[in-house]
Design an enzyme around this catalytic site. Structure first.
Site, PDB file in Angstrom:
ATOM      1  N   LEU A 197     -10.337  13.152  -6.812  1.00 44.78           N
ATOM      2  CA  LEU A 197      -9.177  12.667  -6.218  1.00 44.78           C
ATOM      3  C   LEU A 197      -7.793  12.761  -7.056  1.00 44.78           C
ATOM      4  O   LEU A 197      -7.928  12.695  -8.320  1.00 44.78           O
ATOM      5  CB  LEU A 197      -9.125  11.058  -5.924  1.00 44.78           C
ATOM      6  CG  LEU A 197      -7.998  10.491  -5.391  1.00 44.78           C
ATOM      7  CD1 LEU A 197      -7.556  10.926  -4.053  1.00 44.78           C
ATOM      8  CD2 LEU A 197      -8.089   8.899  -5.482  1.00 44.78           C
TER       9      LEU A 197
ATOM     10  N   TRP B 225       6.033 -11.162   0.711  1.00 45.53           N
ATOM     11  CA  TRP B 225       4.902 -11.615   0.478  1.00 45.53           C
ATOM     12  C   TRP B 225       5.028 -13.163  -0.523  1.00 45.53           C
ATOM     13  O   TRP B 225       4.266 -13.962  -0.304  1.00 45.53           O
ATOM     14  CB  TRP B 225       3.776 -10.748  -0.156  1.00 45.53           C
ATOM     15  CG  TRP B 225       2.503 -11.350  -0.210  1.00 45.53           C
ATOM     16  CD1 TRP B 225       1.645 -11.102   0.555  1.00 45.53           C
ATOM     17  CD2 TRP B 225       2.070 -11.915  -1.359  1.00 45.53           C
ATOM     18  NE1 TRP B 225       0.091 -11.662   0.323  1.00 45.53           N
ATOM     19  CE2 TRP B 225       0.546 -12.167  -1.253  1.00 45.53           C
ATOM     20  CE3 TRP B 225       2.366 -12.344  -2.526  1.00 45.53           C
ATOM     21  CZ2 TRP B 225      -0.136 -12.657  -1.965  1.00 45.53           C
ATOM     22  CZ3 TRP B 225       1.475 -12.974  -3.557  1.00 45.53           C
ATOM     23  CH2 TRP B 225       0.369 -13.163  -3.193  1.00 45.53           C
TER      24      TRP B 225
ATOM     25  N   TRP C 173      16.374   0.854  -9.505  1.00 47.92           N
ATOM     26  CA  TRP C 173      17.145   0.457 -10.945  1.00 47.92           C
ATOM     27  C   TRP C 173      18.205  -0.562 -10.497  1.00 47.92           C
ATOM     28  O   TRP C 173      18.680  -1.110 -11.398  1.00 47.92           O
ATOM     29  CB  TRP C 173      17.789   1.604 -11.620  1.00 47.92           C
ATOM     30  CG  TRP C 173      16.690   2.714 -11.944  1.00 47.92           C
ATOM     31  CD1 TRP C 173      16.721   4.000 -11.466  1.00 47.92           C
ATOM     32  CD2 TRP C 173      16.128   2.675 -13.094  1.00 47.92           C
ATOM     33  NE1 TRP C 173      15.514   4.775 -12.080  1.00 47.92           N
ATOM     34  CE2 TRP C 173      15.235   3.938 -13.247  1.00 47.92           C
ATOM     35  CE3 TRP C 173      15.756   1.859 -13.982  1.00 47.92           C
ATOM     36  CZ2 TRP C 173      14.251   4.113 -14.391  1.00 47.92           C
ATOM     37  CZ3 TRP C 173      14.574   1.937 -15.267  1.00 47.92           C
ATOM     38  CH2 TRP C 173      14.077   3.212 -15.064  1.00 47.92           C
TER      39      TRP C 173
ATOM     40  N   GLY D  10       7.997  -8.473  -2.078  1.00 48.87           N
ATOM     41  CA  GLY D  10       9.143  -9.522  -2.419  1.00 48.87           C
ATOM     42  C   GLY D  10       8.814 -10.454  -1.117  1.00 48.87           C
ATOM     43  O   GLY D  10       8.910 -11.651  -1.403  1.00 48.87           O
TER      44      GLY D  10
ATOM     45  N   ARG E  46      11.210   3.222   8.486  1.00 47.83           N
ATOM     46  CA  ARG E  46      12.247   4.052   7.596  1.00 47.83           C
ATOM     47  C   ARG E  46      11.191   4.859   6.606  1.00 47.83           C
ATOM     48  O   ARG E  46      10.496   4.575   6.268  1.00 47.83           O
ATOM     49  CB  ARG E  46      13.098   3.206   6.693  1.00 47.83           C
ATOM     50  CG  ARG E  46      14.157   2.558   7.205  1.00 47.83           C
ATOM     51  CD  ARG E  46      15.417   2.258   6.179  1.00 47.83           C
ATOM     52  NE  ARG E  46      14.809   1.050   5.314  1.00 47.83           N
ATOM     53  CZ  ARG E  46      15.035  -0.130   5.741  1.00 47.83           C
ATOM     54  NH1 ARG E  46      15.726  -0.545   6.759  1.00 47.83           N
ATOM     55  NH2 ARG E  46      14.531  -1.206   5.006  1.00 47.83           N
TER      56      ARG E  46
ATOM     57  N   ASP F  66       5.399  -1.389   0.698  1.00 47.53           N
ATOM     58  CA  ASP F  66       6.745  -2.138   0.765  1.00 47.53           C
ATOM     59  C   ASP F  66       6.363  -3.619   1.283  1.00 47.53           C
ATOM     60  O   ASP F  66       5.097  -3.880   1.657  1.00 47.53           O
ATOM     61  CB  ASP F  66       7.610  -1.585   1.782  1.00 47.53           C
ATOM     62  CG  ASP F  66       8.924  -2.439   1.841  1.00 47.53           C
ATOM     63  OD1 ASP F  66       9.257  -2.993   0.835  1.00 47.53           O
ATOM     64  OD2 ASP F  66       9.969  -2.071   2.701  1.00 47.53           O
ATOM     65  N   GLY F  67       7.134  -4.523   0.777  1.00 53.98           N
ATOM     66  CA  GLY F  67       6.741  -5.931   1.216  1.00 53.98           C
ATOM     67  C   GLY F  67       6.390  -6.748   0.325  1.00 53.98           C
ATOM     68  O   GLY F  67       6.068  -8.000   0.451  1.00 53.98           O
TER      69      GLY F  67
ATOM     70  N   SER G  21      12.939   6.009   3.833  1.00 52.56           N
ATOM     71  CA  SER G  21      13.611   5.753   2.488  1.00 52.56           C
ATOM     72  C   SER G  21      13.395   6.649   1.179  1.00 52.56           C
ATOM     73  O   SER G  21      13.248   6.341   0.194  1.00 52.56           O
ATOM     74  CB  SER G  21      12.898   4.373   1.927  1.00 52.56           C
ATOM     75  OG  SER G  21      13.370   3.322   2.757  1.00 52.56           O
TER      76      SER G  21
ATOM     77  N   HIS H 158       4.858  -8.220  -6.650  1.00 46.23           N
ATOM     78  CA  HIS H 158       4.199  -6.825  -7.383  1.00 46.23           C
ATOM     79  C   HIS H 158       3.066  -7.047  -8.133  1.00 46.23           C
ATOM     80  O   HIS H 158       2.330  -6.128  -7.980  1.00 46.23           O
ATOM     81  CB  HIS H 158       5.404  -6.509  -8.370  1.00 46.23           C
ATOM     82  CG  HIS H 158       6.834  -6.435  -7.813  1.00 46.23           C
ATOM     83  ND1 HIS H 158       6.992  -5.744  -6.614  1.00 46.23           N
ATOM     84  CD2 HIS H 158       8.101  -6.624  -8.130  1.00 46.23           C
ATOM     85  CE1 HIS H 158       8.313  -5.553  -6.318  1.00 46.23           C
ATOM     86  NE2 HIS H 158       8.970  -6.268  -7.235  1.00 46.23           N
TER      87      HIS H 158
END
Ligand code: FPP
Length: 232
Positions: A123, A17, A61, A15, A181, A12-13, A183, A29
């Site tokens: 992995l 940034w 969406w 936007g 959160r 998250d974050g 989410s 992104h």
């Protein structure tokens, strides 16, 4: 010191940034993708066996169409470039989520990559796209009902139908950007997961930041509902 076997991350974050730099949200992104690559490589290098990344949630969406398209194109680009390259690194890639709303071309590429990397061992990378924890539980229940093999749904039965099966539950959950959160991410699977929240924005979350999260994890005493002495 023990390395978590399975790490799940809400990235998250992006936007915020971008906003801090007076850039459009999508620039965050684009920068975030670079960290995705760094974190996957680092996890593989230090011996994490499972990594689950929340790339696009079912509620995403509702974002402006231009941002949704940008994120889908970014995914498409990664499918063609980085994810293919991960095959050489022995990474098994799986996409978890609802595929019915994704473009046909994305679905096709996802299937190719899953097939190509299926036998890889180093992995296990799960990329959650059009995913939510409640969606996962509901699709599991509906599949059990449709199959009609089980009279009762028990924990053991349901777990076999979750999209992450047969992966173990995450040991460490990380959310960047300071939001405390869940989410709607992996609701079932994180029942006993250690939860780590950092104020770092995802485009700033480098491998050193991941090492810090792991160091914190190593200080945790995991009791799974027992008392300390019972664990010995
Ligand atoms: C949350 O930041 C981030 C997302 C909804 C998308 C995450 C996607 C990437 C990191 C890149 C694509 C990844 C792959 C695997 C191809 P936000 O936009 O909600 O940030 P904000 O809360 O600051 O607005």
């Amino acid at each position: 010191m023990s390395i978590p076997k399975h790490i799940a991350i809400i990235m998250d974050g992006n936007g915020r940034w971008a906003k801090k730099r007076l850039l459009p949200r999508v620039a965050g992104h684009a920068r975030g993708v670079k960290r995705v690559k760094e974190i996957i490589e680092h996890c593989s290098h230090i011996g994490v066996k499972y990594l689950t990344l929340f790339a696009f949630g079912r509620e995403n969406w509702k974002r402006p169409q231009t941002e949704v398209s940008f994120l889908m194109n970014l995914l498409l680009e990664q499918l063609d470039k980085e994810f293919l390259h991960l095959h050489e690194e022995d990474v098994k890639i799986r996409f978890i989520g609802d595929r019915s709303r994704l473009d046909k071309i994305i679905c096709e590429k996802i299937e190719v990559i899953e097939k190509l990397t299926n036998a890889n061992k180093k992995l296990n990378l799960n990329v959650a796209v059009d995913y939510s924890g409640s969606y996962d539980i509901i699709q599991a229940i509906n599949t059990v009902l449709a199959e009609g093999k089980h009279k009762n749904i028990t924990r053991e039965v349901l777990e076999k139908y979750l999209l992450t099966y047969p992966n173990p539950a995450p040991d460490l959950f990380i959310r960047t950007s300071g939001e405390i959160r869940i989410s709607n991410f992996m609701l079932w699977q994180i029942a006993y997961t250690e939860l780590y929240f950092t104020s770092k924005l995802w485009p700033d979350f480098n491998k050193q930041a991941l090492d810090d999260a792991i160091k914190w994890f190593q200080t945790r005493e995991r009791r799974y509902g027992k008392i300390s002495e019972q664990l010995e």
